[in-house]
Write a protein that holds these residues in place. Structure first.
Motif, PDB file in Angstrom:
ATOM      1  N   LEU A  80      -5.723 -12.603 108.802  1.00 13.15           N
ATOM      2  CA  LEU A  80      -5.480 -11.533 109.779  1.00 13.15           C
ATOM      3  C   LEU A  80      -4.127 -11.722 110.457  1.00 13.15           C
ATOM      4  O   LEU A  80      -3.394 -10.755 110.678  1.00 13.15           O
ATOM      5  CB  LEU A  80      -6.603 -11.482 110.808  1.00 13.15           C
ATOM      6  CG  LEU A  80      -7.964 -11.021 110.275  1.00 13.15           C
ATOM      7  CD1 LEU A  80      -9.049 -11.203 111.329  1.00 13.15           C
ATOM      8  CD2 LEU A  80      -7.894  -9.573 109.808  1.00 13.15           C
ATOM      9  N   ARG A  81      -3.791 -12.951 110.775  1.00 13.30           N
ATOM     10  CA  ARG A  81      -2.486 -13.218 111.406  1.00 13.30           C
ATOM     11  C   ARG A  81      -1.332 -12.849 110.495  1.00 13.30           C
ATOM     12  O   ARG A  81      -0.263 -12.478 110.977  1.00 13.30           O
ATOM     13  CB  ARG A  81      -2.398 -14.682 111.819  1.00 13.30           C
ATOM     14  CG  ARG A  81      -3.212 -15.000 113.036  1.00 13.30           C
ATOM     15  CD  ARG A  81      -3.036 -16.428 113.484  1.00 13.30           C
ATOM     16  NE  ARG A  81      -3.761 -16.656 114.715  1.00 13.30           N
ATOM     17  CZ  ARG A  81      -4.414 -17.768 115.006  1.00 13.30           C
ATOM     18  NH1 ARG A  81      -4.426 -18.783 114.152  1.00 13.30           N
ATOM     19  NH2 ARG A  81      -5.051 -17.879 116.150  1.00 13.30           N
ATOM     20  N   GLU A  88      -0.829  -8.378 118.942  1.00 18.05           N
ATOM     21  CA  GLU A  88      -2.199  -7.959 118.673  1.00 18.05           C
ATOM     22  C   GLU A  88      -3.184  -9.053 119.092  1.00 18.05           C
ATOM     23  O   GLU A  88      -2.865 -10.234 119.057  1.00 18.05           O
ATOM     24  CB  GLU A  88      -2.394  -7.661 117.188  1.00 18.05           C
ATOM     25  CG  GLU A  88      -2.052  -6.260 116.791  1.00 18.05           C
ATOM     26  CD  GLU A  88      -0.578  -5.934 116.793  1.00 18.05           C
ATOM     27  OE1 GLU A  88      -0.249  -4.750 116.780  1.00 18.05           O
ATOM     28  OE2 GLU A  88       0.264  -6.843 116.825  1.00 18.05           O
ATOM     29  N   ILE A  90      -6.365 -10.946 118.079  1.00 17.74           N
ATOM     30  CA  ILE A  90      -7.265 -11.289 116.983  1.00 17.74           C
ATOM     31  C   ILE A  90      -8.327 -12.187 117.587  1.00 17.74           C
ATOM     32  O   ILE A  90      -8.022 -13.260 118.116  1.00 17.74           O
ATOM     33  CB  ILE A  90      -6.521 -11.998 115.835  1.00 17.74           C
ATOM     34  CG1 ILE A  90      -5.454 -11.074 115.253  1.00 17.74           C
ATOM     35  CG2 ILE A  90      -7.518 -12.463 114.759  1.00 17.74           C
ATOM     36  CD1 ILE A  90      -4.527 -11.730 114.258  1.00 17.74           C
ATOM     37  N   VAL A 100      -9.767  -7.085 115.660  1.00 12.89           N
ATOM     38  CA  VAL A 100      -8.335  -7.003 115.944  1.00 12.89           C
ATOM     39  C   VAL A 100      -8.120  -5.805 116.850  1.00 12.89           C
ATOM     40  O   VAL A 100      -8.564  -4.701 116.536  1.00 12.89           O
ATOM     41  CB  VAL A 100      -7.499  -6.828 114.655  1.00 12.89           C
ATOM     42  CG1 VAL A 100      -6.020  -6.708 114.984  1.00 12.89           C
ATOM     43  CG2 VAL A 100      -7.767  -7.964 113.673  1.00 12.89           C
ATOM     44  N   SER A 102      -5.149  -3.581 118.485  1.00 17.44           N
ATOM     45  CA  SER A 102      -3.739  -3.334 118.201  1.00 17.44           C
ATOM     46  C   SER A 102      -3.224  -2.144 118.996  1.00 17.44           C
ATOM     47  O   SER A 102      -3.993  -1.261 119.379  1.00 17.44           O
ATOM     48  CB  SER A 102      -3.578  -3.062 116.704  1.00 17.44           C
ATOM     49  OG  SER A 102      -2.265  -2.681 116.396  1.00 17.44           O
TER      50      SER A 102
END
Length: 176
Positions: A80-81, A88, A90, A100, A102
């Motif tokens: 995800l990073r 963002e 996470i 997440v 955003s």
């Protein structure tokens, strides 16, 4: 006296960071996630959220042990990073679910972000030396302030979307 105050400030800052971080994955925890979404809803801004669940996670734990399950969780956060910037949020929502948050305000941009997750997931599985593959069920949407949804309702909404995808893709081999 100044050094003592400085040390106290550093200590308080470190403790504050600690209470918002999931110790296993290094992602934010549910507490920080809830605060972030509530802040955005209260501010009345458009933003997006992606809820993600690791498919067949129990099978990874049962077949390969909890150590491999921990690796799957940590690798999910790393994946995800690789798709999102530092701005963002996470967070580990719970168990094998992640969220997440955003500043993406447009559905097309959000779909591109989800495609990034899919792309990185494919690359991960192609290169992984682990005995398991990862699959994700994903629910996502853009929060519209005019909907008058609360933070809790919006979280529940994307959780339902994720669960619907999980149900519809159980028989499909190609998941998000």
């Amino acid at each position: 006296a100044g050094a003592t105050v400085a040390m106290l400030i550093v200590h308080v800052f470190a403790q504050n960071q600690d209470i918002n971080i999931d110790y296993l994955t290094g992602a934010y925890n549910r507490r920080r996630l809830d605060l972030a979404i509530k802040e955005k809803v209260r501010a009345g801004v458009r933003f997006s959220a992606i809820m993600l669940d690791i498919d067949h996670f129990k099978g990874i734990n049962d077949t390969y042990g909890h150590g491999m399950g921990d690796i799957a969780l940590q690798d999910t956060v790393d994946l995800l990073r690789s798709c999102f910037g530092l701005g963002e949020i996470i967070a580990r929502y719970g168990g094998d679910e992640f969220c997440v948050v955003s500043d993406i305000r447009d559905t097309e941009d959000l779909q591109r972000a989800v495609e990034c997750i899919r792309k990185h997931l494919g690359m991960y599985n192609a290169k992984s030396l682990h005995p398991f593959t990862l699959g994700f069920s994903v629910g996502y949407d853009v929060f519209d302030p005019s909907s008058e949804m609360s933070a809790e309702e919006f979280l529940r909404h994307i959780d339902i979307l994720m669960y619907q995808m999980k149900l519809s893709s159980r028989s499909a081999p190609d998941r998000a």
